[in-house]
Design an enzyme around this catalytic site. Structure first.
Site, short mmCIF file in Angstrom:
data_model
loop_
_atom_site.label_atom_id
_atom_site.label_comp_id
_atom_site.label_asym_id
_atom_site.label_seq_id
_atom_site.Cartn_x
_atom_site.Cartn_y
_atom_site.Cartn_z
N LYS A 9 -1.12 -0.35 -6.83
CA LYS A 9 -1.43 0.84 -6.04
C LYS A 9 -1.82 2.02 -6.93
O LYS A 9 -1.69 1.95 -8.16
CB LYS A 9 -0.20 1.19 -5.18
CG LYS A 9 0.17 0.11 -4.15
CD LYS A 9 1.42 0.54 -3.37
CE LYS A 9 1.83 -0.49 -2.33
NZ LYS A 9 3.03 -0.06 -1.57
N TYR A 49 -2.74 -2.84 6.62
CA TYR A 49 -1.40 -2.41 7.05
C TYR A 49 -1.28 -2.35 8.57
O TYR A 49 -0.57 -1.49 9.10
CB TYR A 49 -1.08 -1.04 6.44
CG TYR A 49 -0.68 -1.09 4.97
CD1 TYR A 49 0.38 -1.88 4.53
CD2 TYR A 49 -1.34 -0.30 4.03
CE1 TYR A 49 0.76 -1.91 3.19
CE2 TYR A 49 -0.96 -0.32 2.67
CZ TYR A 49 0.10 -1.13 2.28
OH TYR A 49 0.48 -1.14 0.96
N PHE A 57 5.48 6.73 8.72
CA PHE A 57 5.07 6.85 7.31
C PHE A 57 3.61 6.46 7.08
O PHE A 57 3.10 6.62 5.98
CB PHE A 57 5.99 6.02 6.40
CG PHE A 57 5.96 4.52 6.63
CD1 PHE A 57 4.95 3.72 6.11
CD2 PHE A 57 6.97 3.92 7.37
CE1 PHE A 57 4.94 2.35 6.32
CE2 PHE A 57 6.96 2.53 7.59
CZ PHE A 57 5.94 1.75 7.06
N ARG A 85 7.21 -12.05 -4.58
CA ARG A 85 8.02 -11.04 -3.87
C ARG A 85 9.34 -10.79 -4.61
O ARG A 85 9.81 -9.66 -4.70
CB ARG A 85 8.33 -11.50 -2.43
CG ARG A 85 7.14 -11.53 -1.49
CD ARG A 85 6.70 -10.18 -1.00
NE ARG A 85 7.62 -9.53 -0.11
CZ ARG A 85 7.31 -8.43 0.58
NH1 ARG A 85 6.12 -7.84 0.45
NH2 ARG A 85 8.18 -7.87 1.38
N THR A 91 11.41 -3.23 -1.22
CA THR A 91 10.46 -2.17 -0.86
C THR A 91 10.94 -0.80 -1.37
O THR A 91 10.14 -0.01 -1.88
CB THR A 91 10.30 -2.13 0.67
OG1 THR A 91 9.90 -3.43 1.12
CG2 THR A 91 9.26 -1.10 1.09
N ARG A 102 9.59 -3.32 -9.38
CA ARG A 102 9.98 -2.05 -8.75
C ARG A 102 11.34 -1.58 -9.27
O ARG A 102 11.56 -0.38 -9.45
CB ARG A 102 10.01 -2.22 -7.23
CG ARG A 102 8.62 -2.33 -6.59
CD ARG A 102 8.74 -2.76 -5.13
NE ARG A 102 7.49 -2.71 -4.40
CZ ARG A 102 7.31 -3.29 -3.20
NH1 ARG A 102 8.32 -3.94 -2.62
NH2 ARG A 102 6.16 -3.21 -2.58
N ASN A 112 5.89 2.73 -4.75
CA ASN A 112 6.55 1.53 -5.27
C ASN A 112 5.61 0.57 -6.00
O ASN A 112 5.91 -0.62 -6.15
CB ASN A 112 7.36 0.84 -4.17
CG ASN A 112 6.48 0.37 -3.02
OD1 ASN A 112 5.26 0.44 -3.10
ND2 ASN A 112 7.10 -0.09 -1.95
N HIS A 115 1.63 -3.83 -3.85
CA HIS A 115 1.71 -4.63 -2.62
C HIS A 115 1.70 -6.09 -3.01
O HIS A 115 0.93 -6.49 -3.89
CB HIS A 115 0.50 -4.36 -1.70
CG HIS A 115 0.40 -5.40 -0.63
ND1 HIS A 115 1.16 -5.37 0.51
CD2 HIS A 115 -0.33 -6.56 -0.57
CE1 HIS A 115 0.89 -6.45 1.24
NE2 HIS A 115 -0.01 -7.19 0.61
N GLU A 126 -5.00 -12.37 3.18
CA GLU A 126 -5.25 -11.14 2.41
C GLU A 126 -6.18 -11.41 1.22
O GLU A 126 -7.05 -10.59 0.92
CB GLU A 126 -3.91 -10.55 1.94
CG GLU A 126 -3.10 -9.96 3.10
CD GLU A 126 -1.73 -9.46 2.69
OE1 GLU A 126 -1.34 -9.59 1.50
OE2 GLU A 126 -1.02 -8.93 3.57
N1 UDP Z 1 6.44 2.53 3.09
C1 UDP Z 1 6.74 3.86 3.04
N2 UDP Z 1 7.87 4.33 3.69
C2 UDP Z 1 8.68 3.48 4.38
C3 UDP Z 1 8.36 2.11 4.42
C4 UDP Z 1 7.24 1.66 3.77
O1 UDP Z 1 6.00 4.64 2.43
O2 UDP Z 1 9.68 3.94 4.95
C5 UDP Z 1 5.25 2.04 2.39
C6 UDP Z 1 5.57 1.41 1.04
O3 UDP Z 1 4.54 1.75 0.13
C7 UDP Z 1 5.55 -0.06 1.33
C8 UDP Z 1 4.44 -0.14 2.39
O4 UDP Z 1 4.61 1.03 3.17
O5 UDP Z 1 5.27 -0.84 0.18
C9 UDP Z 1 4.49 -1.34 3.29
O6 UDP Z 1 5.78 -1.46 3.83
P1 UDP Z 1 6.50 -2.90 3.90
O7 UDP Z 1 7.74 -2.74 4.72
O8 UDP Z 1 5.53 -3.92 4.33
O9 UDP Z 1 6.95 -3.12 2.38
P2 UDP Z 1 6.46 -4.13 1.25
O10 UDP Z 1 6.00 -5.39 1.94
O11 UDP Z 1 5.37 -3.45 0.47
O12 UDP Z 1 7.68 -4.36 0.38
MG MG Z 2 4.78 -5.69 3.56
#
Ligand code: UDP
Ligand code: MG
Length: 154
Positions: A9, A49, A57, A85, A91, A102, A112, A115, A126
């Site tokens: 990112k 997304y 958010f 993952r 996250t 992370r 974070n 992705h 994707e």
């Molecule tokens: N995100 C955020 N605030 C939140 C939850 C998610 O800014 O409360 C952002 C964060 O960058 C995250 C992305 O949205 O990586 C996608 O969320 P997801 O729950 O899919 O997390 P990931 O799969 O990236 O761990």
């Molecule tokens: Mg996700």
């Protein structure tokens, strides 16, 4: 073989952590099959997304993801979606375990660094959505025999 999409990112680009991220995925033994820099626009981000567009958010997330170019990578490996993952971590980086990307390198949920696809199906979809066929590479990785057992190499 399973595929997963990684997006380094804008915070990873700005903080000069691309090499570190690539190194961790390479060190795991995964095969890099595509890599490029790109600026993501609103349409691409809303599609990527889609599950989050109605969340509070989302606007902040979209603006952040448009704030500078990103680095897109496609990686391949046996059960690589779950493996990556785990390597990437939770996250919320404050809850991500030390040793994960992370957990070691990030502190804010909205910053974070990475992705990573969250299922075999989303990995396929994707990678196909961000890479054209001629941007993906099939090749033998010689170290595979020392990374996976025969039945895992497909
Ligand atoms: N995100 C955020 N605030 C939140 C939850 C998610 O800014 O409360 C952002 C964060 O960058 C995250 C992305 O949205 O990586 C996608 O969320 P997801 O729950 O899919 O997390 P990931 O799969 O990236 O761990
Ligand atoms: Mg996700």
């Amino acid at each position: 073989m399973e595929k997963t999409l990684i997006i380094a990112k804008p915070d990873a680009v700005q903080r000069g952590l691309i090499g570190e991220i690539v190194k961790r995925l390479e060190n795991k033994g995964l095969k890099l099959i595509g890599i490029k820099m790109a600026s993501l626009d609103e349409a691409m981000l809303r599609n990527h997304y889609a599950e989050h567009v109605d969340k509070d958010f989302y606007t902040g997330l979209e603006n952040f993801m448009k704030s500078s170019p990103v680095v897109l990578m496609a990686w391949e490996g046996y059960e690589c979606v779950d493996a990556v993952r785990t390597l990437v971590g939770a996250t919320n980086p404050r809850q991500a375990v030390p040793g994960s990307i992370r957990g070691d390198l990030a502190a804010g949920t909205g910053r974070n660094l990475i992705h990573a696809s969250d299922s075999k199906k989303s990995g396929e979809a994707e990678v196909a959505s961000f890479f054209k066929d001629d941007e993906l590479f099939e090749y033998d990785k010689s170290e595979y025999i020392h990374v996976y057992e025969e039945n895992e190499r497909g």
